[in-house]
Motif scaffolding. Structure first.
Motif, short mmCIF file in Angstrom:
data_model
loop_
_atom_site.label_atom_id
_atom_site.label_comp_id
_atom_site.label_asym_id
_atom_site.label_seq_id
_atom_site.Cartn_x
_atom_site.Cartn_y
_atom_site.Cartn_z
N GLY A 143 0.82 -1.21 0.00
CA GLY A 143 0.00 0.00 0.00
C GLY A 143 0.85 1.26 0.00
N ASP A 174 -6.52 0.46 -4.03
CA ASP A 174 -7.42 1.06 -3.04
C ASP A 174 -8.23 2.20 -3.65
OD1 ASP A 174 -6.46 -0.75 -1.19
OD2 ASP A 174 -4.96 0.63 -0.37
N GLY A 187 -7.53 -3.94 -2.63
CA GLY A 187 -6.85 -5.06 -3.30
C GLY A 187 -7.64 -6.35 -3.31
N ASP A 191 -9.42 -8.05 -6.62
CA ASP A 191 -8.94 -9.39 -6.96
C ASP A 191 -10.14 -10.34 -7.15
OD1 ASP A 191 -7.47 -11.74 -7.15
OD2 ASP A 191 -6.25 -11.38 -5.38
N GLY A 279 1.84 -6.51 0.43
CA GLY A 279 0.43 -6.87 0.39
C GLY A 279 -0.10 -7.23 -0.99
N ASN A 283 -2.09 -10.88 -4.53
CA ASN A 283 -2.99 -10.85 -5.69
C ASN A 283 -2.87 -12.10 -6.56
OD1 ASN A 283 -3.39 -9.90 -8.78
ND2 ASN A 283 -4.75 -8.76 -7.42
N ASP A 311 1.23 -7.20 5.94
CA ASP A 311 2.03 -6.87 7.12
C ASP A 311 1.80 -7.85 8.26
OD1 ASP A 311 3.01 -4.76 5.74
OD2 ASP A 311 1.88 -3.22 6.82
#
Ligand code: KG4
Ligand code: ZN
Length: 378
Positions: A143, A174, A187, A191, A279, A283, A311
């Motif tokens: 992010g 986002d 995300g 996805d 992060g 995906n 994270d």
């Protein structure tokens, strides 16, 4: 593995954004991965609110540490070190983790390791696929960051080749999710929608892929604008927005650029191993396309399981354990959070390397209080 018992047992604390993560590893073995997230508290704002995140870390810290110790089945006194994210990240959020790590390390008489969040995202793969090959090429997509990094030694030598010149990849997900009214974080939901859509339905621009563009840098703001305009035009014409197709086509543009540049970096530098972390590495389309393109190029791909990509504290513990195993200097008690810690500093050894402090004499105790006060209020 007869060496298991000698491998460093390290607890790692991560508070750079909205996840309070506490992980415990022994060498390359994951023993516990406790995460308390404040993501729901930020959702209505459409992004992470730093002050809300800091307060949530403060509340979650001690219970999450206790949960991790219980899950790992180890006593705090058995630890060989305490690692903590020193940066980059939200200053106030980082400070909660750094202060907690100092307090535990000092009270337990253990060495403290302030480590880099980005290097941790790479090092976490040791928990999944064993020792990182040296060098490893890393595509870090989260992010807050999108970077291509060449890592000859994750504890001491990380070289940035390129990064985003505007939005991070996760940020683009986002923002597009917000335009599509899909909620936050974007995300995972994009996805999901993309799986039902056609990635070739709309040809969105691929940023910085022209012949004269920087080879390893990324740009997602042009793509973001193009997607937003396309959606606006549909709405203005009174037509339905085909959410799945937009999600799939947008995702395809991001993933195409990311994988193309990562493979190119490996080829240019003669590196045979590509690691994808952060992060956005969760995906599914990114994982699939990277798999195919790496295979075609004869590159071995390493992507940790999704839970280790977002994270968490285990990634911090993984890098801390590597620091201990390689005999890197511990951080000093005046370690401070650095919201813009450069990626070239995998860890923060600090100014004084005198770790006798850890054994708690009255005088040093005062010293510690002074320093932590400085850090808290400066
Ligand atoms: O690494 P991370 O947990 O936190 C940062 O250090 O930023 O990354 C969070 C980012 C968010 O932007 C989120 O939307 C994105 O990772 N993300 C995804 C997926 N899961 C999380 N992006 C695309 N596809 C996913 N499945
Ligand atoms: Zn991250």
């Amino acid at each position: 593995m007869t060496r298991k018992a000698d491998e460093p047992l390290v607890l790692g604390i991560e508070t750079s954004c909205d996840e309070t993560g506490v992980g415990i590893v022994r060498g390359h073995t994951l023993l516990a991965d406790a995460v308390a997230s404040s993501v729901d508290e930020h959702a209505r704002f459409g992004g992470v609110v730093p002050e809300v995140a800091s307060r949530a870390h403060l509340e979650a810290m001690v219970p999450t540490i206790q949960r991790a110790l219980k899950e790992a089945g180890v006593a705090a006194s058995d630890l060989d070190g305490i690692a903590v994210t020193a940066g980059p990240g939200l200053a106030g959020a980082l400070l909660v983790g750094v202060s907690a790590a100092k307090a535990y390390a000092y009270a337990l008489g253990k060495p403290l390791y302030g480590v880099n969040h980005l290097a941790s995202h790479i090092c976490v793969d040791q928990l999944e696929h064993g020792a990182l090959p040296e060098p490893t090429m890393a595509l870090l997509v989260s992010g807050g960051h999108s970077s291509l990094l060449l890592a000859p030694d994750i504890t001491s030598d990380v070289r940035p080749l390129g990064s985003t010149i505007d939005d991070a990849a996760g940020e683009a997900f986002d923002k597009i999710a917000r335009v599509l009214n899909l909620g936050f974080p974007g995300g995972p939901v994009i996805d999901r929608y993309a799986r039902e859509g056609d990635p070739d339905a709309i040809r969105f621009p691929r940023g910085l892929t022209g012949p004269r563009d920087p080879v390893y840098d990324f740009s997602f703001s042009g793509l973001k604008t193009a997607v937003a305009r396309w959606i606006e035009a549909k709405r203005a014409a009174g037509e339905n927005v085909p959410v799945a197709d937009v999600a799939a086509s947008f995702q395809e543009a991001v993933v195409d650029v990311l994988t193309r540049k990562a493979v190119r970096a490996c080829k240019d530098h003669g590196v045979e191993h590509l690691m994808i972390g952060g992060g956005v590495a969760a995906n599914t389309r990114l994982r699939a396309m990277a798999e195919r393109r790496c295979e075609d190029a004869g590159i071995t791909l390493r992507v940790p399981r999704p839970k280790l990509c977002t994270d968490n504290g285990a990634m911090v513990a993984a890098l801390g354990a590597e620091m201990v195993a390689r005999g890197r200097a511990a951080s000093s008690w005046d370690l401070s959070a650095d919201s813009s810690l450069p990626v070239t500093d995998p860890h923060v050894p600090g100014h004084d390397h005198d770790h006798d402090h850890a054994h708690g004499h009255g005088h040093d105790h005062d010293h510690f209080h002074e320093l932590s006060k400085d850090n808290l209020y400066s």
